[in-house]
Design a protein around this motif. Structure first.
Motif, PDB file in Angstrom:
ATOM      1  N   GLU A   9      -8.907   0.500  -1.235  1.00  8.91           N
ATOM      2  CA  GLU A   9      -7.834   1.211  -1.837  1.00  8.91           C
ATOM      3  C   GLU A   9      -6.623   1.686  -1.133  1.00  8.91           C
ATOM      4  N   LEU A  10      -7.040   2.091   0.165  1.00  2.89           N
ATOM      5  CA  LEU A  10      -6.349   2.592   0.713  1.00  2.89           C
ATOM      6  C   LEU A  10      -5.119   1.392   1.493  1.00  2.89           C
ATOM      7  N   LEU A  11      -5.765   0.047   1.517  1.00  2.72           N
ATOM      8  CA  LEU A  11      -4.982  -1.027   1.893  1.00  2.72           C
ATOM      9  C   LEU A  11      -4.220  -1.354   0.611  1.00  2.72           C
ATOM     10  N   LYS A  12      -4.785  -1.339  -0.295  1.00  9.16           N
ATOM     11  CA  LYS A  12      -3.793  -1.749  -1.731  1.00  9.16           C
ATOM     12  C   LYS A  12      -2.468  -0.806  -1.668  1.00  9.16           C
ATOM     13  N   LEU A  13      -2.555   0.393  -1.319  1.00 10.92           N
ATOM     14  CA  LEU A  13      -1.538   1.223  -1.530  1.00 10.92           C
ATOM     15  C   LEU A  13      -0.460   0.931  -0.170  1.00 10.92           C
ATOM     16  N   ARG A  14      -1.175   0.561   0.999  1.00 10.45           N
ATOM     17  CA  ARG A  14      -0.421   0.452   2.262  1.00 10.45           C
ATOM     18  C   ARG A  14       0.393  -1.168   1.950  1.00 10.45           C
ATOM     19  N   SER A  15      -0.069  -1.725   1.115  1.00 10.66           N
ATOM     20  CA  SER A  15       0.454  -3.216   1.062  1.00 10.66           C
ATOM     21  C   SER A  15       1.569  -3.644  -0.014  1.00 10.66           C
ATOM     22  N   VAL A  16       2.046  -2.499  -0.583  1.00 10.46           N
ATOM     23  CA  VAL A  16       2.972  -2.883  -1.707  1.00 10.46           C
ATOM     24  C   VAL A  16       4.153  -1.824  -1.145  1.00 10.46           C
ATOM     25  N   THR A  17       5.279  -2.562  -1.396  1.00  9.85           N
ATOM     26  CA  THR A  17       6.365  -1.498  -1.124  1.00  9.85           C
ATOM     27  C   THR A  17       6.723  -0.572  -2.000  1.00  9.85           C
ATOM     28  N   THR A  18       6.263  -0.570  -3.384  1.00 13.37           N
ATOM     29  CA  THR A  18       6.535   0.676  -3.884  1.00 13.37           C
ATOM     30  C   THR A  18       6.235   1.786  -3.472  1.00 13.37           C
TER      31      THR A  18
END
Ligand SMILES: Nc1ncnc2c1ncn2[C@@H]1O[C@H](COP(=O)(O)OP(=O)(O)O)[C@@H](O)[C@H]1O
Ligand SMILES: [Mg+2]
Lengths: 255, 254
Positions: A9-18
């Motif tokens: 989940e942390l990577l999901k957040l870190r991997s989108v520009t929004t």
């Protein structure tokens, strides 16, 4: 299992520009706070002293909305694209996925909010120097409850955003709900006839922050009804109820 | 109805996917109706039916995405929901578009891999395997449907699972892609894996599947080996037309 899903989940957040855009908008608070302090500072230079609002309080709604958006998007970006099905195939236990999402949104927004608040606080005090601006006479120790309560309010709003985004399955509806809680409902409460304005306003989400710190709601509304501990409990209650309802739906509904 | 007649009795003892009276109702629509069949390892099982027959719904039910109205589906003898590290047992591609367009292919796969303690090296491997290594850092939003299908297949392969499920993976692919998927399915099955492959086109099945399960309007119509169907109806196309004659429904598959 939980640790692995949190990492994901942390990577999901870190991997989108929004995510970076939302945090960037939130961090504008530091710049606006500096400009504000500089501006009221020059006024103080002319008049000797001034009673200005503290930038970390005045610009708090900016921080709250931008990071609440992060919470909304954490779930609606998945619900809107169908990514949530891809996620649930690899993490079929919905409780684990939901808890990991909420945990990551909570931690990231709290960390981000406190960092931005403290930076705003520090730069504005540095710029203020020894001018009397009304907000810079107290010590950091005295201001810390307000700063932490503000940070917590941002986290609660992000979690409320996550919950409402999950329940409504729509980014727009999630944002509208957050904005209602933050601006519309407290705005309406202010215009109720006294003493109901103060009574109702005491329970409004943004008004819990000053009550936790033991301050007035506003000059117009005066002191709130809630002692600090009750205000803190109410703030946490907001997040708990929305997340609870959202999880109930998330668990029961077809993905 | 044609039934599996050759060899050991349908290899039921080793079936990895089992459906028991699976039923799913959406409001007035009975999407899946009392569906029971099992899928055995070692070959491609074709899951065939006209659009709207309930293939995608069945796959969502197997994966625990939708809750059945009644009945149950088991994977390796257990409900899918109870698998601790499902990627290591089952890989699935349901909808290639079910991705966040803002994420790169590499990060998309790494997000999935992390949940099951699969490392970045495996992500690079599957990207190589599906031919997306060159665009690994590109955003998925810019991918063609064919590239997204490859990405979905890469995701399914991440955990090196023994069971694979693909829902209409050749939709939107060019002939090269179709051929690639066909070869991949065959090689996965040749490695002893269980492959459940859905399609609404019999022509697709003829070249890959050994066994075929045909559904129409949510019900089981036939369960047979390709050899049996051909011996009985001459061509698979004829078999399909004859068997599904009463169940073709107009509509769009989802
Ligand atoms: N989420 C849903 N809500 C309502 N109806 C649905 C839903 N999913 C599928 N259906 C209906 O169930 C039937 C089976 O659909 P589906 O499983 O997508 O068939 P297939 O994949 O074989 O084309 C169709 O009539 C479809 O409209
Ligand atoms: Mg379908």
């Amino acid at each position: 299992m939980m640790r692995a899903v949190v990492a994901s989940e942390l990577l999901k957040l870190r991997s989108v520009t929004t995510t970076y855009r939302a945090i960037g908008v939130a961090a504008l608070m530091v710049v606006l706070g500096a400009v504000w302090t500089f501006y009221v500072g020059t006024m103080a230079d002319e008049r000797g002293s001034i009673r200005a609002a503290a930038p970390e309080q005045g610009f708090l709604p900016l921080l709250q909305t931008s990071l609440a958006l992060l919470g909304v998007l954490a779930i609606t970006s998945e619900l809107a694209t169908g990514m949530v099905r891809t996620s649930l195939v690899v993490v079929p236990r919905r409780g684990v996925l939901f808890a990991a999402k909420a945990g990551v949104v909570g931690a990231v927004t709290f960390g981000g909010a406190v960092t931005i608040l403290l930076t705003t606080y520090a730069t504005s005090r540095l710029i203020a120097g020894d001018r009397l601006l009304g907000f810079n006479q107290s010590s950091l120790a005295a201001d810390l409850p307000m700063l932490l309560a503000s940070g917590l309010s941002v986290t609660v709003l992000a979690l409320v955003g996550l919950g409402l985004g999950c329940a409504t399955r729509s980014t727009a509806a999630g944002i509208v709900s957050v904005v209602s809680l933050l601006f519309v409902l407290p705005g309406i409460a202010t215009y109720l006839p006294p003493p109901w304005n103060t009574r109702v306003a005491s329970f409004m989400l943004p008004n819990l922050v000053p009550q936790i710190a033991g301050d007035q709601l506003s000059r117009r509304l005066g002191d709130g009804l809630l002692p600090p501990w009750a205000a803190l409990a109410t703030l946490i209650f907001y997040a708990a109820v929305t997340l609870g309802a959202a999880f109930y739906l998330f668990k029961r509904r077809d993905a | 109805m044609v039934r599996c007649a050759e060899g050991p009795p349908c290899r039921i003892f080793f079936s990895v996917i089992e459906l028991h009276h699976l039923t799913k109702r959406y409001g007035d629509t009975l999407a899946v109706h009392d569906l029971s069949f099992s899928v055995a390892p070692g070959h491609v099982t074709g899951f065939l039916g006209p659009n709207g027959a309930g293939k995608s719904t069945t796959m969502r039910l197997i994966l625990g995405l939708d809750a059945p109205t009644s009945g149950k589906a088991l994977v390796n003898g257990r409900p899918y929901m109870s698998l601790a590290r499902p990627m290591r047992e089952v890989g699935a591609l349901l909808d290639a578009n079910a991705v966040h367009g803002g994420r790169s292919a590499y990060n998309h796969l790494l997000c999935l891999a992390r949940t099951n303690d699969i490392g970045p090296r495996r992500v690079a491997q599957v990207l190589e395997q599906v031919g997306l290594a060159g665009v690994a850092r590109k955003r998925v939003g810019g991918f063609s449907l064919g590239m997204k299908q490859r990405l979905g297949i890469a995701a399914a392969l991440l955990g090196d699972p023994r069971v694979l499920m693909f829902d209409e993976p050749v939709n939107g692919l060019d002939p090269d892609g179709v051929r690639w998927i066909r070869d991949l399915m065959c090689s996965l099955a040749a490695e002893g894996r269980t492959v459940l492959l859905s399609s609404h086109l019999m022509s697709e099945m003829a070249l890959t599947a050994e066994r075929i399960v045909i559904v129409g309007r949510g019900r089981l119509i036939a369960e047979a080996t390709v050899a049996e169907l051909i011996s009985r109806y001459h061509t698979l196309e004829d078999a399909y037309m004859a068997l599904t004659a009463g169940s073709v429904q107009f509509g769009v598959s989802s």
